[in-house]
Scaffold this motif. Sequence first.
Motif, PDB file in Angstrom:
ATOM      1  N   ILE A   1      40.602  19.958  15.736  1.00  0.00           N
ATOM      2  CA  ILE A   1      40.305  18.727  16.480  1.00  0.00           C
ATOM      3  C   ILE A   1      41.510  17.793  16.470  1.00  0.00           C
ATOM      4  CG2 ILE A   1      38.897  16.628  16.484  1.00  0.00           C
ATOM      5  CD1 ILE A   1      36.576  18.365  15.419  1.00  0.00           C
ATOM      6  N   ARG A   2      42.161  17.677  15.312  1.00  0.00           N
ATOM      7  CA  ARG A   2      43.298  16.774  15.194  1.00  0.00           C
ATOM      8  C   ARG A   2      44.411  17.145  16.175  1.00  0.00           C
ATOM      9  NH1 ARG A   2      48.124  16.519  13.322  1.00  0.00           N
ATOM     10  NH2 ARG A   2      48.060  18.632  12.449  1.00  0.00           N
ATOM     11  N   LEU A   3      44.665  18.425  16.323  1.00  0.00           N
ATOM     12  CA  LEU A   3      45.736  18.859  17.218  1.00  0.00           C
ATOM     13  C   LEU A   3      45.458  18.442  18.666  1.00  0.00           C
ATOM     14  CD1 LEU A   3      46.428  22.418  15.768  1.00  0.00           C
ATOM     15  CD2 LEU A   3      47.876  20.382  15.563  1.00  0.00           C
ATOM     16  N   VAL A   4      44.202  18.531  19.080  1.00  0.00           N
ATOM     17  CA  VAL A   4      43.851  18.116  20.439  1.00  0.00           C
ATOM     18  C   VAL A   4      43.855  16.597  20.554  1.00  0.00           C
ATOM     19  CG1 VAL A   4      42.101  18.231  22.256  1.00  0.00           C
ATOM     20  CG2 VAL A   4      42.481  20.204  20.765  1.00  0.00           C
ATOM     21  N   LEU A   5      43.277  15.918  19.558  1.00  0.00           N
ATOM     22  CA  LEU A   5      43.223  14.457  19.606  1.00  0.00           C
ATOM     23  C   LEU A   5      44.616  13.838  19.635  1.00  0.00           C
ATOM     24  CD1 LEU A   5      40.313  13.340  17.253  1.00  0.00           C
ATOM     25  CD2 LEU A   5      40.441  13.084  19.730  1.00  0.00           C
ATOM     26  N   ASP A   6      45.532  14.410  18.882  1.00  0.00           N
ATOM     27  CA  ASP A   6      46.893  13.867  18.872  1.00  0.00           C
ATOM     28  C   ASP A   6      47.479  13.843  20.278  1.00  0.00           C
ATOM     29  OD1 ASP A   6      46.804  13.419  16.182  1.00  0.00           O
ATOM     30  OD2 ASP A   6      48.057  15.128  15.622  1.00  0.00           O
ATOM     31  N   ARG A   7      47.201  14.884  21.045  1.00  0.00           N
ATOM     32  CA  ARG A   7      47.686  14.927  22.430  1.00  0.00           C
ATOM     33  C   ARG A   7      46.970  13.905  23.304  1.00  0.00           C
ATOM     34  NH1 ARG A   7      45.593  17.528  26.788  1.00  0.00           N
ATOM     35  NH2 ARG A   7      44.228  18.875  25.534  1.00  0.00           N
ATOM     36  N   LEU A   8      45.661  13.776  23.107  1.00  0.00           N
ATOM     37  CA  LEU A   8      44.876  12.881  23.954  1.00  0.00           C
ATOM     38  C   LEU A   8      45.085  11.409  23.612  1.00  0.00           C
ATOM     39  CD1 LEU A   8      41.531  14.871  24.252  1.00  0.00           C
ATOM     40  CD2 LEU A   8      43.540  14.911  25.732  1.00  0.00           C
ATOM     41  N   VAL A   9      45.401  11.110  22.369  1.00  0.00           N
ATOM     42  CA  VAL A   9      45.737   9.736  21.996  1.00  0.00           C
ATOM     43  C   VAL A   9      46.886   9.221  22.854  1.00  0.00           C
ATOM     44  CG1 VAL A   9      46.864   8.382  20.172  1.00  0.00           C
ATOM     45  CG2 VAL A   9      44.812   9.720  19.646  1.00  0.00           C
ATOM     46  N   ARG A  10      47.878  10.078  23.050  1.00  0.00           N
ATOM     47  CA  ARG A  10      49.026   9.690  23.879  1.00  0.00           C
ATOM     48  C   ARG A  10      48.646   9.639  25.361  1.00  0.00           C
ATOM     49  NH1 ARG A  10      51.178  13.332  20.132  1.00  0.00           N
ATOM     50  NH2 ARG A  10      51.147  15.047  21.670  1.00  0.00           N
ATOM     51  N   LYS A  11      47.876  10.611  25.797  1.00  0.00           N
ATOM     52  CA  LYS A  11      47.529  10.692  27.216  1.00  0.00           C
ATOM     53  C   LYS A  11      46.692   9.499  27.663  1.00  0.00           C
ATOM     54  CE  LYS A  11      45.112  13.595  30.604  1.00  0.00           C
ATOM     55  NZ  LYS A  11      44.519  14.927  30.874  1.00  0.00           N
ATOM     56  N   TYR A  12      45.712   9.087  26.842  1.00  0.00           N
ATOM     57  CA  TYR A  12      44.782   8.037  27.235  1.00  0.00           C
ATOM     58  C   TYR A  12      45.106   6.672  26.633  1.00  0.00           C
ATOM     59  CZ  TYR A  12      41.823  11.716  29.196  1.00  0.00           C
ATOM     60  OH  TYR A  12      41.337  12.769  29.945  1.00  0.00           O
ATOM     61  N   ASP A  13      46.166   6.625  25.820  1.00  0.00           N
ATOM     62  CA  ASP A  13      46.529   5.377  25.142  1.00  0.00           C
ATOM     63  C   ASP A  13      45.315   4.790  24.419  1.00  0.00           C
ATOM     64  OD1 ASP A  13      48.125   3.276  24.276  1.00  0.00           O
ATOM     65  OD2 ASP A  13      47.762   2.062  26.083  1.00  0.00           O
ATOM     66  N   ALA A  14      44.690   5.627  23.612  1.00  0.00           N
ATOM     67  CA  ALA A  14      43.489   5.246  22.876  1.00  0.00           C
ATOM     68  C   ALA A  14      43.580   5.803  21.471  1.00  0.00           C
ATOM     69  CB  ALA A  14      42.250   5.801  23.576  1.00  0.00           C
ATOM     70  N   ASP A  15      42.844   5.171  20.542  1.00  0.00           N
ATOM     71  CA  ASP A  15      42.868   5.701  19.178  1.00  0.00           C
ATOM     72  C   ASP A  15      41.797   6.780  19.022  1.00  0.00           C
ATOM     73  OD1 ASP A  15      40.376   4.462  18.615  1.00  0.00           O
ATOM     74  OD2 ASP A  15      41.339   2.677  17.802  1.00  0.00           O
ATOM     75  N   ALA A  16      41.801   7.427  17.856  1.00  0.00           N
ATOM     76  CA  ALA A  16      40.915   8.574  17.639  1.00  0.00           C
ATOM     77  C   ALA A  16      39.446   8.178  17.757  1.00  0.00           C
ATOM     78  CB  ALA A  16      41.193   9.191  16.272  1.00  0.00           C
ATOM     79  N   ALA A  17      39.068   7.031  17.176  1.00  0.00           N
ATOM     80  CA  ALA A  17      37.666   6.608  17.231  1.00  0.00           C
ATOM     81  C   ALA A  17      37.227   6.371  18.669  1.00  0.00           C
ATOM     82  CB  ALA A  17      37.462   5.357  16.388  1.00  0.00           C
ATOM     83  N   GLN A  18      38.069   5.754  19.469  1.00  0.00           N
ATOM     84  CA  GLN A  18      37.732   5.514  20.871  1.00  0.00           C
ATOM     85  C   GLN A  18      37.539   6.824  21.623  1.00  0.00           C
ATOM     86  OE1 GLN A  18      41.137   3.076  21.775  1.00  0.00           O
ATOM     87  NE2 GLN A  18      39.967   1.169  21.638  1.00  0.00           N
ATOM     88  N   LEU A  19      38.387   7.807  21.339  1.00  0.00           N
ATOM     89  CA  LEU A  19      38.258   9.101  22.004  1.00  0.00           C
ATOM     90  C   LEU A  19      36.997   9.831  21.556  1.00  0.00           C
ATOM     91  CD1 LEU A  19      41.980  10.219  21.870  1.00  0.00           C
ATOM     92  CD2 LEU A  19      40.661   9.783  23.945  1.00  0.00           C
ATOM     93  N   LEU A  20      36.654   9.742  20.289  1.00  0.00           N
ATOM     94  CA  LEU A  20      35.444  10.391  19.800  1.00  0.00           C
ATOM     95  C   LEU A  20      34.201   9.794  20.460  1.00  0.00           C
ATOM     96  CD1 LEU A  20      36.365  10.656  16.017  1.00  0.00           C
ATOM     97  CD2 LEU A  20      36.196  12.556  17.643  1.00  0.00           C
ATOM     98  N   ILE A  21      34.192   8.480  20.625  1.00  0.00           N
ATOM     99  CA  ILE A  21      33.054   7.830  21.284  1.00  0.00           C
ATOM    100  C   ILE A  21      33.035   8.167  22.770  1.00  0.00           C
ATOM    101  CG2 ILE A  21      32.057   5.598  21.924  1.00  0.00           C
ATOM    102  CD1 ILE A  21      33.083   4.558  19.198  1.00  0.00           C
ATOM    103  N   ALA A  22      34.209   8.179  23.402  1.00  0.00           N
ATOM    104  CA  ALA A  22      34.276   8.560  24.813  1.00  0.00           C
ATOM    105  C   ALA A  22      33.768   9.984  25.009  1.00  0.00           C
ATOM    106  CB  ALA A  22      35.709   8.423  25.321  1.00  0.00           C
ATOM    107  N   TRP A  23      34.050  10.860  24.063  1.00  0.00           N
ATOM    108  CA  TRP A  23      33.571  12.247  24.147  1.00  0.00           C
ATOM    109  C   TRP A  23      32.044  12.291  24.099  1.00  0.00           C
ATOM    110  CZ3 TRP A  23      30.735  15.827  21.415  1.00  0.00           C
ATOM    111  CH2 TRP A  23      30.887  17.160  21.820  1.00  0.00           C
TER     112      TRP A  23
END
Length: 290
Positions: A219-241
Motif C-alpha cells: 500500500i505504501r508504494l502506491v500511496l507514495d505515488r498518489l500523494v504526489r499525483k493528488y497533492d494529498a496526504d495519506a489519510a486524505q487518500l485513504l478516506i477518498a478511497w
Amino acid sequence: MSDANQLFILGTMRWGAWGANLSASAAADLLSQSVSCGLTTFDLADIYGGYTTEALFGQALRLSGIPRERLHLISKCGIVLAGQNSPAAVKNYDLSSQYIHASVMRSLEQLGTDYLDTLLIHRPSPLMDLHEMAETFRELRDFGLVRQFGVSNFDVYAFEQLNRLFPLVTNQVELSLTQPAALFDNTLLQLRTLGLTPQIWSPLGDYLTRADSPTHERIRLVLDRLVRKYDADAAQLLIAWVRHRQSQAQVILGSTNIDRIRAMVQSVAVVLEDSDWYALLEASRGFEVA
C-alpha cells in the motif's frame, strides 16, 4: 467545508478513558472547533470510555454553549461490558427491550438532552429477537425519545429482516483499505439500492498505526505515488478511497486533534481516478482483480 455536515461524522470513542482522556474543557473546545468547521453530527455509544464518554460529552455541550438543536447526536447500545461500571460477569450482548430502554434513558441523562437523533444497535446478537427490537423502536419513537433508528455491523440478511419490521436509516459498517470486506459482501450495495446512507467507521484502518506487514508495504508504494499525483496526504487518500463512488456515505472521523480533523475533511477535494482506486485495492489484497 460546507459539505462536512453531510459527509462526515465526528466519533467520540477516543475522547474519554479509551483514548485522549480529555478534560471537560478540552472536550468543549474540541466540540466548538468541530462545529466551526462544519461537523455537527457526533457518534457516541453507551460503552465508550467504560460508560463515561457520554457524560463527558454532556459536560462539553453545556460548557460550549452550543444549542442542542444544532447537533445530530447518534448513540449506540447493546454491548454489555464486564467489570466496568457494570454488574456483568462476562462481556455480552443484550438487545432486550428492557435493556435498550434503560440504555437510552441513561444516555439521555448523561448527555443532558431529552432525545437522541439516532439510535443504533451496536452489534447483532445471536440471541436477538427482531420483532421485540422493532416494537422497542416504535415505543421509543412514539415517546419522543429517539427520532430515527439504525444498526451497526449487521450483515445483509439481518439488516433486511429488521428493516422489514421497522424502517432503518443506516448500517454503520467498517470499511478501509486494510479492511475492505464490506465492498464484497453486499453490505454497501444493499444500502445504496435502498437509498440509505452508510456510516463508515475506521476509514483509515490500521495503515497509519502499523507498518510491519507485506500488505502495508504494498500500500505504501502506491500511496507514495498518489500523494504526489493528488497533492494529498495519506489519510486524505485513504478516506477518498473509502468514499470513491459512495456519494451517500458518511465517514466517521476518530481523531481528537482538530488540525487532523480539518485535514481529513479536506479529503472531499480528492477525486480518485478509477485506475488509482483499483491500484490501491490490488495493493491491499495482493492480487489483481479477476
